[in-house]
Structure formats: structure tokens, C-alpha cells
Enzyme design. Structure first.
Site, PDB file in Angstrom:
ATOM      1  N   THR A   1       0.814  -1.217   0.000  1.00 21.96           N
ATOM      2  CA  THR A   1       0.000   0.000   0.000  1.00 21.96           C
ATOM      3  C   THR A   1       0.843   1.261   0.000  1.00 21.96           C
ATOM      4  OG1 THR A   1      -1.807  -1.138   1.144  1.00 21.96           O
ATOM      5  CG2 THR A   1      -1.780   1.261   1.285  1.00 21.96           C
TER       6      THR A   1
ATOM      7  N   THR B   1       1.129  -5.116   4.104  1.00 22.99           N
ATOM      8  CA  THR B   1       0.881  -5.525   5.491  1.00 22.99           C
ATOM      9  C   THR B   1       0.261  -6.913   5.624  1.00 22.99           C
ATOM     10  OG1 THR B   1      -1.260  -4.392   5.480  1.00 22.99           O
ATOM     11  CG2 THR B   1       0.646  -3.138   6.279  1.00 22.99           C
TER      12      THR B   1
END
Length: 357
Positions: A28, A104
């Protein structure tokens, strides 16, 4: 393997390069919004660097390496872990530390795997990322990245690195990588290490908790490993689980190990068919590791009769390991050992601070 002689009276010297290697795998932190679909998609690595004019204020020199194309963390796999190991080992003497930008979702798996694959690590390898892209106004990416670089370059007065292990830095806390789990899909405190204390709190100053940080043997070299055996499966028990499905799992000829997520302190249904399947698989050489479904706490198979029956069936305790730690440790050990007895033996040893004994 022989190692050079070393004694406490002649401590090793530490040659500093004042350089950190930043490895961008994807995630991200380096994404942007598609103008048509508005979905997040990977951008060119230069976009990430352009959004960090703060780089010029960092005293440490930073070199970069980027995966091309970037890898969505859902696609992370052992061959990519091996690529990271090769990048780090080939550049090991040229940098004081390494920062890996990573999505993540599987960051804890990668951190756990690297902790085993980089045997006797003597330099910081810090994984970080963000919940919002670095170009967005409220991004957590800038603080995570800049602080990770500072932590990777920090040192004691004698030149020893402050944190010579694989870590995850997120939301103001430095965590041991193989003790970490993603706890939130949208909070800035995305990771936690429920069974191990924080290694460093990053506020106005860095507050290191020295007695919780690993101390490597600086007289020995770092040994890279690139082979992993992925013939492992994670199995979560639940009330009403059916024999017919588990029979297919345990009879798969390729199966070498099972991470079995049990109830509480390591308990399972006292069904004769389940104990029989576990015993037969164990006798065939399948390693079955008992991990609690609880976020914190330790497996204690001698505590209740239900756990004791698992032990008698050949199930091995996973102690207070995370699922990510147990899975990657099994992959690592299965690549090292052909004999199940050696895999089981080492599952009950702490190789990189992954369990409490």
C-alpha cells in the site's frame, strides 16, 4: 563449518558504512488511486521517493532496490523470500542495515521466514509499510519509513547495531518479526506481538528495551538459507469438525507437517477418530504442531486431559508461537532435515527468539 576464534577479552570491531539499503517489494505504501476504478494499484518506485523530500534530512545514506513489477503481499511466496535473502546476503557488508517495504497482509509471514533464513543475523532487517498510500494526506507511510531507516542505522557507542534482528516497525513500535501478527486491517497500529514485549518505543526519543533484544554471536558469520519446503498446512479446529474432510488432509502423500490451531491452552475434541488420525499421521512422519487459537498465551498439553491425549498421539507443542512463526519455521526445518524426528526436535528449540522456553 569452522569459525574464527573469539574471546570476550578481544571484542569484535564494527566497521560502519553509514548506509542503509531500502528494498521496495510493493504494498500500500507505494500505491496510488486508479483514475477510472478508484482502486489502489502499484505505482512506479520513483513516485514513492518523490513523496519523501525528508530523505535529504536523514544523516544516513540510502540506496534503493525495487522489485519490478511490485509484488502484492497476497502473492508473497518462498521464492520471493529467497530473493530477499540473496539481496541482503550479497549486500551484507556494504550496509549497516536493511529496510524492506512490504504489504501488510503477509508482512508477519515474511518477517518470520527471514528470521530463520538469515541465520545468526548481526544487522537490523526492518520491515515496514503503511495502511494509507504515501501520497495521501493522512498517510502513516512517511513516519513508518523514516523511523525504520533511523532504527536500521542506529548503533551503540562501540558501533554495534542497536537491533540486530528481523523486526517489524509500525505505529511507533518496533516488534520482533517472528512474534508479530497483523491485528487490524484499518488501524495505524496494525501489528502486535502478543507474547513478546516491544523492542523499542519510538516517541520523541527512541526507548530501547535492551534485555528483550537478541544478541547474536558476532564471532560467527551470518549464514543465508534460500530453500524452504512448503508442504505444510494450517488446520483450525472447531466444534463439529468432520472426520471425512480431515481424513483427506492427513492422507495427502505430500503432507509433511500440520499447524493445528486448537482451543485454549492446546485442547481438542476427544473424538477417537481424531486421535487415531493424528497418531497414524505422526507414525508416518508427519509433524503436527499444536498452536492455540488465542491471540496470547502458551500451549500446555499437560494441563488438561484433552491436551495430554494430543501429546500421546504424537502432537508437538508449538509453545507460544504465532501461526506465522510456526508455518515458516516448519518450511525452514523441512528444507534442512529429511527426518521428522529432527524437525520435531528443532520445533522445541528457539532458533531466533520465536518461542519462549
Amino acid at each position: 563449518m569452522s569459525y574464527p576464534a573469539f574471546s570476550p577479552s578481544s571484542p569484535p570491531s564494527f566497521s560502519r558504512t553509514n548506509k542503509v539499503l531500502l528494498i521496495y517489494t510493493g504494498g500500500t505504501i507505494g500505491m496510488g488511486s486508479n483514475p477510472v476504478t478508484h482502486a489502489l494499484e502499484p505505482l512506479d518506485f520513483s513516485h514513492l521517493v518523490e513523496n519523501l523530500p525528508e530523505f535529504r534530512y536523514i544523516s544516513t545514506d540510502i540506496d534503493t532496490y525495487h522489485f519490478n513489477p511490485p509484488v502484492d503481499s497476497s502473492d508473497m511466496a518462498p521464492p520471493l523470500w529467497a530473493q530477499l535473502v540473496r539481496i541482503i546476503s550479497e549486500n551484507y557488508d556494504n550496509y549497516d542495515g536493511f529496510v524492506i517495504l512490504h504489504g501488510t497482509d503477509t508482512m508477519a509471514y515474511t518477517a518470520s521466514a527471514l528470521s530463520f533464513m538469515l541465520e545468526n543475523l548481526t544487522k537490523p532487517v526492518i520491515l515496514t509499510g503503511s495502511q494509507l498510500p504515501i501520497g495521501q494526506l493522512r498517510t502513516d507511510g512517511k513516519e513508518n519509513l523514516l523511523t525504520a531507516i533511523e532504527l536500521a542505522s542506529d548503533q551503540h557507542d562501540d558501533g554495534r547495531p542497536r537491533v540486530p534482528e528481523v523486526c517489524i516497525y509500525f505505529g511507533g513500535r518496533l516488534l520482533r518479526g517472528n512474534r508479530s501478527t497483523k491485528q487490524s486491517s484499518d488501524g495505524f497500529d496494525a501489528f502486535n506481538s502478543f507474547n513478546h514485549p516491544v523492542l523499542c518505543h519510538a516517541g520523541v526519543n527512541f526507548t530501547y528495551h535492551e534485555h528483550h533484544i537478541l544478541t547474536p554471536d558476532y564471532s560467527h558469520p551470518m549464514i543465508p538459507h534460500t530453500s524452504m519446503d512448503s508442504n505444510v498446512i494450517v488446520l483450525s479446529l472447531f466444534p463439529g469438525i468432520q472426520e471425512c474432510f480431515l481424513r483427506h488432509v492427513f492422507h495427502a502423500p505430500e503432507l509433511r507437517s500440520v499447524v493445528m490451531r486448537t482451543f485454549g491452552s492446546g485442547n481438542a475434541p476427544r473424538q477417537p477418530w481424531l486421535l487415531r488420525l493424528l497418531f497414524e499421521a505422526s507414525q508416518r512422519g508427519v509433524t503436527i504442531v499444536n498452536i492455540s487459537q488465542c491471540m496470547s498465551g502458551c500451549v500446555e498439553m499437560d494441563r488438561y486431559d484433552t491436551g495430554l491425549q494430543l501429546k500421546e498421539a504424537g502432537v508437538v507443542s508449538g509453545h507460544d508461537s504465532t501461526v506465522e512463526g510456526a508455518v515458516t519455521k516448519l518450511m525452514y526445518l523441512q528444507a534442512l532435515h529429511h527426518e521428522a524426528s529432527l524437525v520435531r526436535r528443532d520445533m522445541n528449540r528457539s532458533l531466533a527468539g520465536e518461542i519462549t522456553l
